[in-house]
Design a protein around this motif. Structure first.
Motif, PDB file in Angstrom:
ATOM      1  N   HIS A 115     -31.594 -13.311 -77.762  1.00 63.11           N
ATOM      2  CA  HIS A 115     -30.651 -12.744 -76.782  1.00 63.11           C
ATOM      3  C   HIS A 115     -29.270 -12.678 -77.432  1.00 63.11           C
ATOM      4  CE1 HIS A 115     -28.086 -12.295 -73.293  1.00 63.11           C
ATOM      5  NE2 HIS A 115     -29.162 -12.021 -72.560  1.00 63.11           N
ATOM      6  N   PRO A 116     -28.626 -11.510 -77.422  1.00 63.53           N
ATOM      7  CA  PRO A 116     -27.393 -11.337 -78.202  1.00 63.53           C
ATOM      8  C   PRO A 116     -26.201 -12.169 -77.751  1.00 63.53           C
ATOM      9  CG  PRO A 116     -27.830  -9.398 -76.850  1.00 63.53           C
ATOM     10  CD  PRO A 116     -29.030 -10.292 -76.729  1.00 63.53           C
ATOM     11  N   TYR A 117     -26.208 -12.686 -76.524  1.00 63.28           N
ATOM     12  CA  TYR A 117     -25.051 -13.448 -76.041  1.00 63.28           C
ATOM     13  C   TYR A 117     -25.378 -14.904 -75.714  1.00 63.28           C
ATOM     14  CZ  TYR A 117     -23.504  -8.654 -75.562  1.00 63.28           C
ATOM     15  OH  TYR A 117     -23.224  -7.341 -75.815  1.00 63.28           O
ATOM     16  N   ALA A 118     -26.598 -15.322 -75.958  1.00 54.32           N
ATOM     17  CA  ALA A 118     -27.010 -16.680 -75.584  1.00 54.32           C
ATOM     18  C   ALA A 118     -26.098 -17.739 -76.191  1.00 54.32           C
ATOM     19  CB  ALA A 118     -28.458 -16.929 -75.991  1.00 54.32           C
ATOM     20  N   HIS A 119     -25.713 -17.553 -77.441  1.00 57.00           N
ATOM     21  CA  HIS A 119     -24.889 -18.545 -78.137  1.00 57.00           C
ATOM     22  C   HIS A 119     -23.482 -18.662 -77.560  1.00 57.00           C
ATOM     23  CE1 HIS A 119     -23.777 -14.780 -80.041  1.00 57.00           C
ATOM     24  NE2 HIS A 119     -22.649 -15.364 -80.416  1.00 57.00           N
ATOM     25  N   GLU A 120     -23.051 -17.669 -76.757  1.00 59.35           N
ATOM     26  CA  GLU A 120     -21.706 -17.672 -76.174  1.00 59.35           C
ATOM     27  C   GLU A 120     -21.682 -18.227 -74.754  1.00 59.35           C
ATOM     28  OE1 GLU A 120     -20.586 -13.571 -76.145  1.00 59.35           O
ATOM     29  OE2 GLU A 120     -20.338 -13.473 -78.317  1.00 59.35           O
ATOM     30  N   ARG A 121     -22.817 -18.477 -74.173  1.00 58.46           N
ATOM     31  CA  ARG A 121     -22.890 -18.811 -72.750  1.00 58.46           C
ATOM     32  C   ARG A 121     -23.391 -20.234 -72.545  1.00 58.46           C
ATOM     33  NH1 ARG A 121     -25.410 -12.952 -70.964  1.00 58.46           N
ATOM     34  NH2 ARG A 121     -23.508 -11.793 -71.416  1.00 58.46           N
ATOM     35  N   GLU A 122     -22.476 -21.094 -72.133  1.00 58.53           N
ATOM     36  CA  GLU A 122     -22.845 -22.492 -71.917  1.00 58.53           C
ATOM     37  C   GLU A 122     -23.930 -22.636 -70.848  1.00 58.53           C
ATOM     38  OE1 GLU A 122     -22.139 -25.270 -73.669  1.00 58.53           O
ATOM     39  OE2 GLU A 122     -21.169 -23.851 -75.034  1.00 58.53           O
ATOM     40  N   PHE A 123     -23.948 -21.720 -69.866  1.00 54.21           N
ATOM     41  CA  PHE A 123     -24.970 -21.811 -68.824  1.00 54.21           C
ATOM     42  C   PHE A 123     -26.364 -21.510 -69.375  1.00 54.21           C
ATOM     43  CE2 PHE A 123     -23.258 -17.479 -68.463  1.00 54.21           C
ATOM     44  CZ  PHE A 123     -24.402 -16.694 -68.439  1.00 54.21           C
ATOM     45  N   VAL A 124     -26.449 -20.951 -70.570  1.00 57.91           N
ATOM     46  CA  VAL A 124     -27.721 -20.798 -71.273  1.00 57.91           C
ATOM     47  C   VAL A 124     -27.899 -21.949 -72.254  1.00 57.91           C
ATOM     48  CG1 VAL A 124     -29.041 -19.373 -72.901  1.00 57.91           C
ATOM     49  CG2 VAL A 124     -27.772 -18.289 -71.036  1.00 57.91           C
ATOM     50  N   LEU A 125     -26.895 -22.198 -73.079  1.00 55.69           N
ATOM     51  CA  LEU A 125     -27.021 -23.205 -74.136  1.00 55.69           C
ATOM     52  C   LEU A 125     -27.272 -24.617 -73.615  1.00 55.69           C
ATOM     53  CD1 LEU A 125     -24.433 -22.252 -76.896  1.00 55.69           C
ATOM     54  CD2 LEU A 125     -26.928 -22.183 -77.011  1.00 55.69           C
ATOM     55  N   THR A 126     -26.619 -25.010 -72.537  1.00 60.75           N
ATOM     56  CA  THR A 126     -26.787 -26.382 -72.035  1.00 60.75           C
ATOM     57  C   THR A 126     -28.240 -26.648 -71.627  1.00 60.75           C
ATOM     58  OG1 THR A 126     -24.468 -26.558 -71.417  1.00 60.75           O
ATOM     59  CG2 THR A 126     -26.003 -28.053 -70.305  1.00 60.75           C
ATOM     60  N   PRO A 127     -28.872 -25.799 -70.809  1.00 56.73           N
ATOM     61  CA  PRO A 127     -30.285 -26.047 -70.491  1.00 56.73           C
ATOM     62  C   PRO A 127     -31.208 -25.931 -71.711  1.00 56.73           C
ATOM     63  CG  PRO A 127     -29.328 -24.548 -68.882  1.00 56.73           C
ATOM     64  CD  PRO A 127     -28.327 -24.716 -69.981  1.00 56.73           C
ATOM     65  N   VAL A 128     -30.914 -24.986 -72.611  1.00 61.58           N
ATOM     66  CA  VAL A 128     -31.744 -24.853 -73.807  1.00 61.58           C
ATOM     67  C   VAL A 128     -31.607 -26.089 -74.678  1.00 61.58           C
ATOM     68  CG1 VAL A 128     -32.133 -23.525 -75.935  1.00 61.58           C
ATOM     69  CG2 VAL A 128     -31.749 -22.332 -73.773  1.00 61.58           C
ATOM     70  N   GLN A 129     -30.396 -26.609 -74.819  1.00 60.83           N
ATOM     71  CA  GLN A 129     -30.164 -27.827 -75.600  1.00 60.83           C
ATOM     72  C   GLN A 129     -31.003 -28.984 -75.060  1.00 60.83           C
ATOM     73  OE1 GLN A 129     -28.085 -28.153 -78.391  1.00 60.83           O
ATOM     74  NE2 GLN A 129     -28.857 -30.218 -78.596  1.00 60.83           N
ATOM     75  N   GLU A 130     -31.147 -29.055 -73.748  1.00 57.14           N
ATOM     76  CA  GLU A 130     -31.925 -30.137 -73.127  1.00 57.14           C
ATOM     77  C   GLU A 130     -33.405 -30.062 -73.480  1.00 57.14           C
ATOM     78  OE1 GLU A 130     -33.438 -31.447 -68.706  1.00 57.14           O
ATOM     79  OE2 GLU A 130     -31.571 -30.307 -68.833  1.00 57.14           O
ATOM     80  N   ILE A 131     -33.983 -28.854 -73.473  1.00 51.83           N
ATOM     81  CA  ILE A 131     -35.434 -28.732 -73.657  1.00 51.83           C
ATOM     82  C   ILE A 131     -35.846 -28.404 -75.092  1.00 51.83           C
ATOM     83  CG2 ILE A 131     -35.891 -28.111 -71.259  1.00 51.83           C
ATOM     84  CD1 ILE A 131     -36.132 -25.146 -72.273  1.00 51.83           C
ATOM     85  N   ALA A 132     -34.928 -27.832 -75.872  1.00 50.47           N
ATOM     86  CA  ALA A 132     -35.248 -27.409 -77.243  1.00 50.47           C
ATOM     87  C   ALA A 132     -33.986 -27.423 -78.093  1.00 50.47           C
ATOM     88  CB  ALA A 132     -35.882 -26.017 -77.228  1.00 50.47           C
ATOM     89  N   PRO A 133     -33.495 -28.621 -78.442  1.00 47.64           N
ATOM     90  CA  PRO A 133     -32.239 -28.693 -79.199  1.00 47.64           C
ATOM     91  C   PRO A 133     -32.286 -27.915 -80.516  1.00 47.64           C
ATOM     92  CG  PRO A 133     -33.200 -30.887 -78.885  1.00 47.64           C
ATOM     93  CD  PRO A 133     -34.047 -29.928 -78.138  1.00 47.64           C
ATOM     94  N   ASP A 134     -33.459 -27.854 -81.147  1.00 46.14           N
ATOM     95  CA  ASP A 134     -33.581 -27.093 -82.388  1.00 46.14           C
ATOM     96  C   ASP A 134     -33.344 -25.604 -82.143  1.00 46.14           C
ATOM     97  OD1 ASP A 134     -36.010 -27.229 -80.884  1.00 46.14           O
ATOM     98  OD2 ASP A 134     -37.136 -26.484 -82.600  1.00 46.14           O
ATOM     99  N   VAL A 135     -33.796 -25.090 -81.014  1.00 45.10           N
ATOM    100  CA  VAL A 135     -33.587 -23.675 -80.679  1.00 45.10           C
ATOM    101  C   VAL A 135     -32.109 -23.419 -80.389  1.00 45.10           C
ATOM    102  CG1 VAL A 135     -34.141 -21.823 -79.052  1.00 45.10           C
ATOM    103  CG2 VAL A 135     -35.949 -23.363 -79.854  1.00 45.10           C
ATOM    104  N   ALA A 136     -31.485 -24.306 -79.635  1.00 46.41           N
ATOM    105  CA  ALA A 136     -30.051 -24.153 -79.336  1.00 46.41           C
ATOM    106  C   ALA A 136     -29.240 -24.149 -80.633  1.00 46.41           C
ATOM    107  CB  ALA A 136     -29.580 -25.256 -78.400  1.00 46.41           C
ATOM    108  N   ASP A 137     -29.555 -25.072 -81.527  1.00 48.55           N
ATOM    109  CA  ASP A 137     -28.843 -25.127 -82.814  1.00 48.55           C
ATOM    110  C   ASP A 137     -29.093 -23.853 -83.619  1.00 48.55           C
ATOM    111  OD1 ASP A 137     -27.960 -27.651 -82.120  1.00 48.55           O
ATOM    112  OD2 ASP A 137     -29.402 -28.708 -83.394  1.00 48.55           O
TER     113      ASP A 137
END
Length: 148
Positions: A115-137
């Protein structure tokens, strides 16, 4: 099987119930295995700010659906729950976005991965960080490499 991350959001009706319903529909699909589900976070609206706060979550799945098949399933699920697309970034009963599909890079008229804006949106990154920190990174590092 591919591993994918889906981000979900809602700010109309009963957002918590709609997120639960969407996640249940995702988990019930015969070609999807729900691996992890984040907690729900409540965040201010993004883009168009004169609307109710959003409830946001993310799920980590394994799927045998191809990327566009997964997108079609997400769009059909949104429609089943009552989503009507009226305005960009406007209020919604449910939103389900395909954030990643393995580490695939894809750009079509209908779907861009990741997703082209996922890295800019905390409302996406915070939940992703919780379930898949490697993906968020990976999302953040990939965006940083692209911009340098």
């Amino acid at each position: 099987m591919a591993r994918a991350v889906l981000a979900l959001g809602a700010n109309m009706g009963d957002p918590a119930r709609q997120l639960d319903l969407a996640i249940a529909k995702i988990a019930a699909h015969p070609q999807i295995s729900l691996l992890k589900q984040s907690a729900v976070i409540v965040t201010p609206p993004w883009g168009k700010t004169d609307q109710a706060e959003f409830h946001n979550a993310a799920v980590l799945i394994d799927t045998s659906l191809e990327p566009l098949e997964l997108l079609d399933f997400c769009l059909a699920t949104e429609a089943e729950i009552g989503r009507v697309r009226l305005e960009r970034w406007g209020p919604r009963v449910i939103d389900i976005d395909v954030i990643t599909y393995d580490e695939m890079a894809l750009e079509t008229e209908r779907l861009t991965l990741p997703h082209p804006y996922a890295h800019e949106r905390e409302f996406v990154l915070t939940p992703v960080q919780e379930i898949a920190p490697d993906v968020a990174d990976w999302l953040v590092n990939r965006a940083a490499r692209k911009s340098s």
